[in-house]
Scaffold this active site. Structure first.
Site, mmCIF file in Angstrom:
data_model
loop_
_atom_site.group_PDB
_atom_site.id
_atom_site.type_symbol
_atom_site.label_atom_id
_atom_site.label_comp_id
_atom_site.label_asym_id
_atom_site.label_seq_id
_atom_site.Cartn_x
_atom_site.Cartn_y
_atom_site.Cartn_z
ATOM 1 N N LYS A 179 -13.860 -19.997 60.911
ATOM 2 C CA LYS A 179 -15.266 -20.000 60.506
ATOM 3 C C LYS A 179 -15.464 -19.047 59.330
ATOM 4 O O LYS A 179 -14.578 -18.264 58.987
ATOM 5 C CB LYS A 179 -16.149 -19.603 61.686
ATOM 6 C CG LYS A 179 -15.901 -18.194 62.211
ATOM 7 C CD LYS A 179 -16.761 -17.894 63.425
ATOM 8 C CE LYS A 179 -16.507 -16.470 63.920
ATOM 9 N NZ LYS A 179 -17.387 -16.097 65.037
ATOM 10 N N TYR A 221 -24.576 6.186 38.477
ATOM 11 C CA TYR A 221 -26.010 6.099 38.730
ATOM 12 C C TYR A 221 -26.483 7.261 39.603
ATOM 13 O O TYR A 221 -25.898 7.558 40.643
ATOM 14 C CB TYR A 221 -26.350 4.775 39.425
ATOM 15 C CG TYR A 221 -26.339 3.586 38.496
ATOM 16 C CD1 TYR A 221 -27.254 3.497 37.446
ATOM 17 C CD2 TYR A 221 -25.436 2.546 38.676
ATOM 18 C CE1 TYR A 221 -27.255 2.398 36.588
ATOM 19 C CE2 TYR A 221 -25.428 1.447 37.835
ATOM 20 C CZ TYR A 221 -26.344 1.377 36.788
ATOM 21 O OH TYR A 221 -26.337 0.295 35.944
#
Length: 362
Positions: free
Chosen positions: A35, A257
């Site tokens: 899956k 950042y």
């Protein structure tokens, strides 16, 4: 020089891991859980690598079963959440898919199934304690009788449950679930499937007739503080990129950042071409390791969309163009997941479309 982030899928590792699962789970048969695009490794790629070696595949949705049949795979395919609508029943019959049945609504749909399309193989899912999908133990006998009576359903009904805490080898929840499942199913003779990957490692009494292994197939562990390699498995994915810059940054200067990391001295800072736009976790904290060559070096500053910054003080020979391994052999993805506050499954499933996937047989 390409800035492409590369996910290398090791087909030999997949086959090694399947053989290891067989050894641990014997004499149970193995459903390879593919899956979520085979936990990010590629559904068709993984199925092709294991074709002829695995007893069945397990998927989350009908569409994945369709893809496997379209790719020419003839093994049993179990849809773990069963039909999502009444219209799914006929398609499951056409594709000869097995369906997990976990809710009264699905029983209503199944009652209308035409046996002329072929009898659907059903797995009765029992909620033994996870409380997500499945019938309560006291409902099992009545539901089983309904399924057996349905003309469109194969009379051999599989019996299925799922563990919530199987990675806690000293816990009490899994033994309690095993006991509830055993009591609810003792009068029935159908094949049983209890064990997920963690249960294969820690709960031999839960082998049953089929094990459903996802994470271990890809060399992944959910056991706290342990990698798949600690249990004899090999990582099936290596995520790598390249150094694209090395800059000399002065003492006290802040990196990235919001300047969350400051240089303690004049030092070399490397920049690698990978970021959360590729699926590398933005939550990875400063200090998260990467490999530059054979040397572990720490991530510094915040992960940005396309780039990460690295403390290269312990890798003085590093140069632009060097390979940077984000996870794989020598650097378990479980280590990165722990630093990012998540699971290894989350990371391998999170690769984005701009990552280049390549295969090798190692």
């Amino acid at each position: 020089m390409s800035r492409t982030t590369v996910a290398t899928i090791h087909l030999g590792a997949l086959r090694h891991n399947l053989a290891r699962i067989r050894t641990l789970a014997a004499p149970a048969r193995v459903m390879a859980v593919v899956k979520a695009d085979a936990y990010g490794h590629g559904l068709e790629r993984v199925a092709r690598a294991l074709d002829g070696q695995v007893d069945a595949f397990a998927v989350a949705a009908l569409g994945d079963g369709l893809r496997l049949r379209a790719a020419g795979h003839h093994q049993r395919i179990v849809v773990l959440s069963g039909p999502d609508s009444a219209h799914d029943i006929a398609e499951m019959q056409r594709l000869q898919l097995d369906a997990a049945i976990h809710h009264p609504t699905q029983l209503q749909w199944l009652a209308q199934a035409s046996p002329g399309r072929g009898r659907l193989r059903a797995w009765l899912k029992i909620d033994s304690g996870m409380h997500r999908l499945g019938f309560a133990p006291e409902q099992v006998a009545a539901v089983h009788a309904q399924l057996v009576a349905m003309q469109g359903v194969d009379p051999e009904i599989g019996l299925l449950t799922h563990f919530s805490d199987a990675e806690r080898f000293e816990g009490t929840q899994t033994p309690a679930q095993i006991a509830r499942f055993a009591e609810a199913t003792r009068q029935f003779s159908g094949p049983r499937s209890l064990s997920n990957s963690a249960a294969v490692l820690g709960w031999p009494e839960a082998r049953g007739d089929w094990v459903r292994t996802g994470g271990l197939l890809y060399g992944l562990s959910v056991v706290d503080g342990k990698s798949g390699a600690d249990f004899g498995f090999r990582p099936a994915m290596t995520l790598s990129t390249r150094l694209i810059a090395i800059n000399r940054i002065g003492k006290g200067e802040r990196i990235g950042y919001n300047g969350t990391w400051s240089c303690p001295e004049d030092m070399p800072v490397g920049v690698a071409a990978v970021g959360y736009g590729d699926g590398y976790p933005r939550s990875a904290a400063s200090g998260t390791p990467v490999l530059v060559g054979e040397q572990r070096v720490p991530l510094i500053g915040r992960v940005s969309m396309d780039l990460i910054t690295l403390d290269l003080r312990t890798a003085p020979a590093a140069k632009i163009g060097d390979e940077v391994v984000l996870w794989g052999s020598g650097l378990p993805v479980e280590t990165i997941a722990a630093r990012a506050g998540t699971l290894s499954y989350d990371l391998t499933c999170g690769m984005t479309r701009r990552v280049l996937f390549v295969e090798d047989d190692s």
